[in-house]
Design a protein around this motif. Structure first.
Motif, PDB file in Angstrom:
ATOM      1  N   ILE A  98       0.830  -1.218   0.000  1.00  7.03           N
ATOM      2  CA  ILE A  98       0.000   0.000   0.000  1.00  7.03           C
ATOM      3  C   ILE A  98       0.863   1.267   0.000  1.00  7.03           C
ATOM      4  O   ILE A  98       0.665   2.163  -0.817  1.00  7.03           O
ATOM      5  CB  ILE A  98      -0.991  -0.009   1.196  1.00  7.03           C
ATOM      6  CG1 ILE A  98      -2.014  -1.137   1.005  1.00  7.03           C
ATOM      7  CG2 ILE A  98      -1.716   1.332   1.329  1.00  7.03           C
ATOM      8  CD1 ILE A  98      -2.893  -1.396   2.212  1.00  7.03           C
ATOM      9  N   VAL A  99       1.794   1.333   0.936  1.00  8.21           N
ATOM     10  CA  VAL A  99       2.576   2.584   1.066  1.00  8.21           C
ATOM     11  C   VAL A  99       3.988   2.489   0.474  1.00  8.21           C
ATOM     12  O   VAL A  99       4.704   3.482   0.442  1.00  8.21           O
ATOM     13  CB  VAL A  99       2.673   3.043   2.550  1.00  8.21           C
ATOM     14  CG1 VAL A  99       1.318   3.404   3.090  1.00  8.21           C
ATOM     15  CG2 VAL A  99       3.334   1.985   3.421  1.00  8.21           C
ATOM     16  N   GLY A 100       4.361   1.299   0.062  1.00  6.69           N
ATOM     17  CA  GLY A 100       5.686   1.142  -0.549  1.00  6.69           C
ATOM     18  C   GLY A 100       6.765   0.920   0.490  1.00  6.69           C
ATOM     19  O   GLY A 100       6.546   1.151   1.680  1.00  6.69           O
ATOM     20  N   PRO A 101       7.955   0.521   0.034  1.00  8.59           N
ATOM     21  CA  PRO A 101       9.029   0.189   0.989  1.00  8.59           C
ATOM     22  C   PRO A 101       9.548   1.393   1.765  1.00  8.59           C
ATOM     23  O   PRO A 101      10.049   1.250   2.874  1.00  8.59           O
ATOM     24  CB  PRO A 101      10.120  -0.414   0.099  1.00  8.59           C
ATOM     25  CG  PRO A 101       9.808   0.047  -1.279  1.00  8.59           C
ATOM     26  CD  PRO A 101       8.334   0.257  -1.353  1.00  8.59           C
ATOM     27  N   GLU A 102       9.402   2.593   1.219  1.00 12.23           N
ATOM     28  CA  GLU A 102       9.898   3.796   1.901  1.00 12.23           C
ATOM     29  C   GLU A 102       8.782   4.565   2.622  1.00 12.23           C
ATOM     30  O   GLU A 102       9.045   5.583   3.252  1.00 12.23           O
ATOM     31  CB  GLU A 102      10.571   4.741   0.879  1.00 12.23           C
ATOM     32  CG  GLU A 102      11.740   4.127   0.123  1.00 12.23           C
ATOM     33  CD  GLU A 102      12.898   3.734   1.037  1.00 12.23           C
ATOM     34  OE1 GLU A 102      13.137   4.460   2.024  1.00 12.23           O
ATOM     35  OE2 GLU A 102      13.545   2.706   0.770  1.00 12.23           O
ATOM     36  N   GLY A 103       7.558   4.071   2.532  1.00 15.90           N
ATOM     37  CA  GLY A 103       6.415   4.771   3.117  1.00 15.90           C
ATOM     38  C   GLY A 103       6.350   4.631   4.628  1.00 15.90           C
ATOM     39  O   GLY A 103       7.148   3.910   5.239  1.00 15.90           O
TER      40      GLY A 103
END
Lengths: 142, 72
Positions: A98-103
């Protein structure tokens, strides 16, 4: 219906109630302040407490737990163990997707995730118990 | 490999013993009625201890209540 089956049904009811409460909080939090969420919580609280107090007691004459019940409970616990790993993988991968690896996600989401996993594992346990009993508990007394 | 199967005469013996109910047998054997139901329906094989307790409830030797056969 024996004690184990009653406990499983009770857990399902309580889990459903808890899920409804979480959903209500999530929905009501977005409503105008005139509709206070306190009344929703109070209603669910009263229903939950009434379930605890009005719960039918097992007859003291009846056997609580025998070897088959223990076997069924052990298998249900094993199912819970494996499902817990599934939920662990899901809770790790879904936020990633959903938010990505850096989110980042708000801190308040973490307890909700934990609560969700707890409720779901409780449901898995209860459903596994009821499935193993099958329709045997519904037969007429002979 | 042949599949083992344990059959039993519990239903017949209950009726021969004054139409004993499942609950009465369960109370004598110290288990729940659902367990007796599952054993009668061959859905559950009891432990040796429970098998002896059930046989004792009927006042019969174990082999007259439970039989071991092989099913292909």
């Amino acid at each position: 219906m024996n004690k184990t089956q009653k406990d499983a049904l009770f857990s399902i009811t309580m889990s459903a109630l808890l899920l409804a409460m979480v959903v209500t909080i999530a929905v009501v939090a977005k409503l105008p302040r005139s509709l206070s969420w306190f009344w929703f919580l109070l209603t669910y609280g009263i229903i939950g407490l009434s379930l605890v107090f009005l719960r039918k007691r097992q007859s003291p004459v009846e056997v609580d737990l025998d070897e088959r019940d223990k076997l069924i409970k052990r298998r249900a616990m094993l199912t819970c163990y494996f499902s817990l790993w599934g939920f662990f993988i899901a809770t790790c991968t879904i936020p990633w997707l959903i938010v990505g690896p850096e989110g980042s996600i708000p801190v308040c989401v973490l307890p909700v995730i934990l609560l969700g996993v707890f409720i779901t594992v409780m449901l898995v346990n209860s459903v596994a118990i009821l499935i193993q009993y099958g329709r045997g508990g519904k037969h007429a007394k002979e | 490999m042949p599949k083992s199967e344990i059959s039993n005469q519990i239903r017949r013996l209950r009726f021969e013993n004054g139409e004993m109910t499942q609950q009465q047998l369960a109370d004598k054997a110290g288990v729940t009625r659902q367990t007796i139901l599952a054993i009668e329906a061959d859905k559950y094989s009891p432990s040796l201890t429970l098998a002896f307790r059930i046989a004792k409830a009927f006042g019969l030797p174990l082999e007259e209540v439970f039989q071991y056969g092989e099913k292909k």
